[in-house]
Design a protein around this motif. Structure first.
Motif, PDB file in Angstrom:
ATOM      1  N   PHE A  10      58.620 -14.973  99.730  1.00 17.99           N
ATOM      2  CA  PHE A  10      57.697 -14.937 100.870  1.00 17.99           C
ATOM      3  C   PHE A  10      58.444 -15.222 102.174  1.00 17.99           C
ATOM      4  O   PHE A  10      58.093 -14.667 103.227  1.00 17.99           O
ATOM      5  CB  PHE A  10      56.578 -15.955 100.672  1.00 17.99           C
ATOM      6  N   VAL A  11      59.465 -16.073 102.110  1.00 14.82           N
ATOM      7  CA  VAL A  11      60.252 -16.356 103.315  1.00 14.82           C
ATOM      8  C   VAL A  11      60.926 -15.089 103.828  1.00 14.82           C
ATOM      9  O   VAL A  11      61.075 -14.904 105.044  1.00 14.82           O
ATOM     10  CB  VAL A  11      61.291 -17.462 103.032  1.00 14.82           C
ATOM     11  N   THR A  12      61.318 -14.190 102.913  1.00  8.16           N
ATOM     12  CA  THR A  12      61.918 -12.924 103.365  1.00  8.16           C
ATOM     13  C   THR A  12      60.904 -12.097 104.142  1.00  8.16           C
ATOM     14  O   THR A  12      61.278 -11.383 105.084  1.00  8.16           O
ATOM     15  CB  THR A  12      62.452 -12.106 102.174  1.00  8.16           C
ATOM     16  N   TYR A  13      59.624 -12.168 103.776  1.00  8.28           N
ATOM     17  CA  TYR A  13      58.597 -11.475 104.549  1.00  8.28           C
ATOM     18  C   TYR A  13      58.499 -12.064 105.954  1.00  8.28           C
ATOM     19  O   TYR A  13      58.316 -11.335 106.941  1.00  8.28           O
ATOM     20  CB  TYR A  13      57.231 -11.580 103.870  1.00  8.28           C
ATOM     21  N   VAL A  14      58.634 -13.381 106.034  1.00  9.66           N
ATOM     22  CA  VAL A  14      58.597 -14.051 107.339  1.00  9.66           C
ATOM     23  C   VAL A  14      59.765 -13.604 108.209  1.00  9.66           C
ATOM     24  O   VAL A  14      59.604 -13.350 109.415  1.00  9.66           O
ATOM     25  CB  VAL A  14      58.617 -15.582 107.146  1.00  9.66           C
ATOM     26  N   LEU A  15      60.953 -13.491 107.606  1.00  9.33           N
ATOM     27  CA  LEU A  15      62.123 -13.040 108.362  1.00  9.33           C
ATOM     28  C   LEU A  15      61.932 -11.618 108.881  1.00  9.33           C
ATOM     29  O   LEU A  15      62.315 -11.296 110.015  1.00  9.33           O
ATOM     30  CB  LEU A  15      63.368 -13.114 107.477  1.00  9.33           C
ATOM     31  N   ARG A  16      61.315 -10.759 108.071  1.00 15.45           N
ATOM     32  CA  ARG A  16      61.059  -9.391 108.517  1.00 15.45           C
ATOM     33  C   ARG A  16      60.039  -9.372 109.657  1.00 15.45           C
ATOM     34  O   ARG A  16      60.145  -8.570 110.587  1.00 15.45           O
ATOM     35  CB  ARG A  16      60.577  -8.543 107.349  1.00 15.45           C
ATOM     36  N   ALA A  17      59.054 -10.252 109.568  1.00 13.39           N
ATOM     37  CA  ALA A  17      58.068 -10.339 110.646  1.00 13.39           C
ATOM     38  C   ALA A  17      58.712 -10.825 111.942  1.00 13.39           C
ATOM     39  O   ALA A  17      58.378 -10.357 113.035  1.00 13.39           O
ATOM     40  CB  ALA A  17      56.923 -11.266 110.236  1.00 13.39           C
ATOM     41  N   LEU A  18      59.649 -11.754 111.832  1.00 12.23           N
ATOM     42  CA  LEU A  18      60.355 -12.235 113.018  1.00 12.23           C
ATOM     43  C   LEU A  18      61.188 -11.119 113.642  1.00 12.23           C
ATOM     44  O   LEU A  18      61.322 -11.046 114.873  1.00 12.23           O
ATOM     45  CB  LEU A  18      61.253 -13.419 112.637  1.00 12.23           C
ATOM     46  N   ARG A  19      61.734 -10.236 112.808  1.00 15.77           N
ATOM     47  CA  ARG A  19      62.485  -9.100 113.348  1.00 15.77           C
ATOM     48  C   ARG A  19      61.570  -8.182 114.154  1.00 15.77           C
ATOM     49  O   ARG A  19      61.955  -7.698 115.224  1.00 15.77           O
ATOM     50  CB  ARG A  19      63.158  -8.330 112.208  1.00 15.77           C
ATOM     51  N   VAL A  20      60.362  -7.962 113.657  1.00 13.27           N
ATOM     52  CA  VAL A  20      59.408  -7.126 114.383  1.00 13.27           C
ATOM     53  C   VAL A  20      58.969  -7.810 115.671  1.00 13.27           C
ATOM     54  O   VAL A  20      58.852  -7.178 116.717  1.00 13.27           O
ATOM     55  CB  VAL A  20      58.194  -6.800 113.488  1.00 13.27           C
ATOM     56  N   CYS A  21      58.725  -9.112 115.600  1.00 15.89           N
ATOM     57  CA  CYS A  21      58.342  -9.862 116.803  1.00 15.89           C
ATOM     58  C   CYS A  21      59.433  -9.788 117.860  1.00 15.89           C
ATOM     59  O   CYS A  21      59.144  -9.703 119.061  1.00 15.89           O
ATOM     60  CB  CYS A  21      58.067 -11.316 116.438  1.00 15.89           C
ATOM     61  N   ASP A  22      60.688  -9.835 117.426  1.00 12.77           N
ATOM     62  CA  ASP A  22      61.804  -9.744 118.361  1.00 12.77           C
ATOM     63  C   ASP A  22      61.893  -8.358 118.972  1.00 12.77           C
ATOM     64  O   ASP A  22      62.105  -8.199 120.176  1.00 12.77           O
ATOM     65  CB  ASP A  22      63.093 -10.088 117.611  1.00 12.77           C
ATOM     66  N   GLU A  23      61.702  -7.326 118.149  1.00 17.26           N
ATOM     67  CA  GLU A  23      61.799  -5.944 118.615  1.00 17.26           C
ATOM     68  C   GLU A  23      60.707  -5.606 119.624  1.00 17.26           C
ATOM     69  O   GLU A  23      60.950  -4.946 120.629  1.00 17.26           O
ATOM     70  CB  GLU A  23      61.707  -5.000 117.413  1.00 17.26           C
ATOM     71  N   PHE A  24      59.474  -6.083 119.355  1.00 18.25           N
ATOM     72  CA  PHE A  24      58.327  -5.730 120.203  1.00 18.25           C
ATOM     73  C   PHE A  24      57.759  -6.987 120.870  1.00 18.25           C
ATOM     74  O   PHE A  24      56.554  -7.160 120.957  1.00 18.25           O
ATOM     75  CB  PHE A  24      57.243  -5.049 119.368  1.00 18.25           C
TER      76      PHE A  24
END
Length: 305
Positions: free
Chosen positions: A46-60
């Motif tokens: 689940f933490v990997t999902y959080v890291l992917r969400a942070l990447r999207v938050c950073d991008e947009f």
């Protein structure tokens, strides 16, 4: 109500499939894993999902405006879709959800998704070159160098001045896509860091679980996890990725002395665990809609540039 009914029907179908006696070997593979280890693997995944969400938050970041929960929901639903819809069709969920929730244009979101996937491929490719058993050191070094050079050069190529706009209709359209891709490579501040962190944790967790399923060491199982994910990022996949995923894992495990049958069985169990995690978290996220930032409904509201 419709969503709850859909989930109940889906769970009933999965239960019916699991009742088949031929799935017993998959259940047996999990029998040796303790509840504590199982919970730790689930939490780490689940933490990997959080890291992917942070990447999207950073991008947009300008459009998201701190709405991390909405970003995480997009990632969870998107992850479920790409694990279920065949032939990478689930990828379309990402730009559609960003359009619906944040008003980001589909073209811009699609360009960023392409860059995300290229970053994923470069990172997994480098890891595969590092750990693939039996690979000659010269080939290992050449593969890593070629991938790193490509990852460095591609954004710079896209940013270079070009005259594609005046070369005809087809080339002109490709020029526009190149310009959009250029913007996608510029926006993220820490994209590579999020990507490396995500794949390092994800592959470590999968390698650990695969080691427990096989009853072997992490060093032996880790190349199998890398091989499975290297196969999973291929542009064309079957339903839920079955077949290519297991083949990639079993091929890497052969060099470590794991029989093809055992490697395929353990990889299938690992794949089912990942699939169930993706579907379960995606279904939960789907039950909690995010409030759209569009001034009108998603079907009619204008896309933000």
């Amino acid at each position: 109500m419709k969503r709850a009914f859909s989930i109940i029907v889906t769970l009933a179908l999965l239960t019916w499939l699991a009742a088949d006696s031929r799935w017993k070997m998959v259940g047996d593979a999990f029998a040796s894993i303790t509840p504590g280890a199982f919970a730790a693997v689930t939490l780490a995944l689940f933490v990997t999902y959080v890291l992917r969400a942070l990447r999207v938050c950073d991008e947009f970041r300008h459009e998201v405006n701190g709405r991390f929960g909405a970003c995480l929901r997009v990632i969870l639903i998107h992850n479920a879709m790409i694990n279920v819809v065949p032939f990478r069709g689930g990828e379309t969920a990402f730009p559609l959800l960003l359009r619906q929730v944040f008003g980001i244009s589909i073209v811009r979101a699609g360009a960023s998704l392409l860059w995300f996937r290229l970053q994923d491929a470069f990172v997994v490719g480098v890891l595969a070159c590092l750990v693939w058993p039996g690979l000659h050191p010269a080939l290992r070094a050449a593969g890593i160098a070629a991938l790193i050079a490509s990852a460095w050069y591609l954004p710079r190529w896209s940013r270079a001045p070009h005259d594609w706009a005046g070369r005809g209709s087809i080339v002109s359209k490709l020029g526009k896509l190149r310009d959009i891709f250029t913007e996608a490579t510029r926006r993220s501040r820490y994209g590579w860091w999020w990507t490396v962190a995500n794949w390092t944790l994800k592959l470590a967790v999968q390698g650990w679980l695969l080691a427990m399923l096989l009853g072997t060491s992490f060093q032996t199982a880790f190349p199998g996890a890398v091989g499975a994910e290297a196969a999973a990022i291929l542009p064309v996949q079957g339903v839920a990725g079955f077949g290519t995923y297991e083949a990639g894992a079993a091929a890497a495990l052969l060099y470590s002395g794991i029989a093809m049958k055992d490697g395929l069985q353990a990889a299938l169990a690992l794949h089912l665990f990942i699939l169930c995690s993706a579907v379960a978290t995606g279904a939960i996220a789907w039950l909690f809609p995010s409030k759209s930032t569009l001034p009108e409904t998603p079907a009619t509201g204008p896309a933000r540039k």
